[in-house]
Design an enzyme around this catalytic site. Structure first.
Site, PDB file in Angstrom:
ATOM      1  N   HIS A 101     177.504  27.954  15.106  1.00 50.70           N
ATOM      2  CA  HIS A 101     178.673  28.336  15.172  1.00 50.70           C
ATOM      3  C   HIS A 101     179.187  27.726  16.516  1.00 50.70           C
ATOM      4  O   HIS A 101     180.254  27.908  17.167  1.00 50.70           O
ATOM      5  CB  HIS A 101     179.014  29.890  15.420  1.00 50.70           C
ATOM      6  CG  HIS A 101     177.871  30.546  16.593  1.00 50.70           C
ATOM      7  ND1 HIS A 101     176.855  30.889  16.259  1.00 50.70           N
ATOM      8  CD2 HIS A 101     178.125  30.992  17.773  1.00 50.70           C
ATOM      9  CE1 HIS A 101     176.313  31.318  17.396  1.00 50.70           C
ATOM     10  NE2 HIS A 101     177.151  31.470  18.201  1.00 50.70           N
ATOM     11  N   HIS A 129     183.268  26.031  22.630  1.00 49.08           N
ATOM     12  CA  HIS A 129     184.149  26.694  21.412  1.00 49.08           C
ATOM     13  C   HIS A 129     185.392  25.718  21.215  1.00 49.08           C
ATOM     14  O   HIS A 129     185.945  25.357  22.207  1.00 49.08           O
ATOM     15  CB  HIS A 129     184.737  28.261  21.631  1.00 49.08           C
ATOM     16  CG  HIS A 129     183.653  29.072  21.936  1.00 49.08           C
ATOM     17  ND1 HIS A 129     183.381  29.896  20.696  1.00 49.08           N
ATOM     18  CD2 HIS A 129     182.912  29.722  22.932  1.00 49.08           C
ATOM     19  CE1 HIS A 129     182.575  30.752  21.203  1.00 49.08           C
ATOM     20  NE2 HIS A 129     182.228  30.450  22.427  1.00 49.08           N
ATOM     21  N   HIS A 146     181.646  27.276  27.853  1.00 48.26           N
ATOM     22  CA  HIS A 146     181.064  28.418  28.642  1.00 48.26           C
ATOM     23  C   HIS A 146     179.670  27.984  29.285  1.00 48.26           C
ATOM     24  O   HIS A 146     178.581  27.721  28.605  1.00 48.26           O
ATOM     25  CB  HIS A 146     180.695  29.598  27.686  1.00 48.26           C
ATOM     26  CG  HIS A 146     181.945  30.202  27.209  1.00 48.26           C
ATOM     27  ND1 HIS A 146     182.144  31.284  26.139  1.00 48.26           N
ATOM     28  CD2 HIS A 146     183.491  30.104  27.371  1.00 48.26           C
ATOM     29  CE1 HIS A 146     183.099  31.457  25.820  1.00 48.26           C
ATOM     30  NE2 HIS A 146     184.017  30.745  26.416  1.00 48.26           N
TER      31      HIS A 146
END
Length: 249
Positions: A101, A129, A146
């Protein structure tokens, strides 16, 4: 407790106009196994179902302080007494991992720290992301980085950098080939300097939220500092009466 985030204009692989920097504090780690949840609705394991997949993830469904959110212009309270983010990073060996992911870089050793409200948080890893999870007045950025830190007591602080298309970013340019070709096995990157991830800033936003993946732990303090692909994003969550704070010296 008061925590800090900063936003600046980095020179990014896909961004150069502006970015926001967020810091989050939490007590539970993110779930890494991509097989137990997904970002795709209609699969039975998408964001709307996260709270039903595991009893420990109930906050994903019932929590009132969830992240990400859309940061609004009209619901800000100016707080002039907030402090600055202090960072002191070091170059150490790192590895690259494809978690399905997202793509993660993990530093093996003392990669330095940030200091928030007198507490030190050591840098552990960073991941991306795409597109960004948080939005700003409805605007979503092309990518969000992040940087995950952990304190001695297990709390986490996460710095998030938001990218727009623009001039190449030296950090991502250096890693581009490795990111493009990484497989299922971890890949040694050699020495990686976290200071190559450029961020700074004197103005920032703050709100109380959560982790953006299961278990959706709340009590996360997000601070956004502003100066100026298969989707892997969780939809923005309602403010539920929360106030977003804004600081400018």
């Amino acid at each position: 407790m008061e925590w800090i985030r900063s936003i600046t204009f980095p020179t990014l692989l896909i961004s150069s106009l502006c970015f926001f920097l967020l810091i989050a504090i939490a007590s539970s780690d993110e779930v890494e196994d991509e097989t137990v949840f997904t970002y795709i609705e209609g699969t039975g394991k998408g964001p709307k179902e996260w709270g039903q997949l595991d009893p420990h993830w109930k906050l994903c469904e019932t929590g009132k302080f969830q992240s990400p959110i859309d940061v609004p212009n009209g619901k800000l309270r100016v707080v002039p007494s907030l402090g600055k983010l202090k960072k002191n990073y070091k170059p150490v060996p790192a590895v690259l991992k494809n978690r399905g992911h997202d793509i993660k870089i993990r530093w093996d050793g003392d990669a330095g720290k940030i200091t928030v409200n007198g507490t030190d948080y050591k840098l552990i890893q960073c991941h991306w992301h795409s597109p960004s999870e948080h939005t700003f007045n409805g605007t979503r950025y092309q990518m969000e980085l992040h940087m995950v830190h952990r304190s001695a007591s297990g709390e986490m602080a996460v710095i998030s950098v938001f990218y727009k298309y623009g001039r190449p970013d030296p950090f991502l340019t250096k890693l581009f080939h490795d990111i493009k070709t990484v497989g299922e096995e971890e890949e040694n990157l050699g020495i990686i300097n976290p200071r190559d991830i450029k961020f700074n800033g004197r103005k920032y936003f703050r709100y109380i939220g959560s982790l953006t993946v299961p278990p959706c732990t709340e009590g996360v303090v997000w601070t956004l500092i502003q100066k100026g692909f298969e989707t892997n994003i969780r939809p923005t969550q309602p403010l539920d009466g929360r106030t977003v704070l804004f600081y400018a010296p």
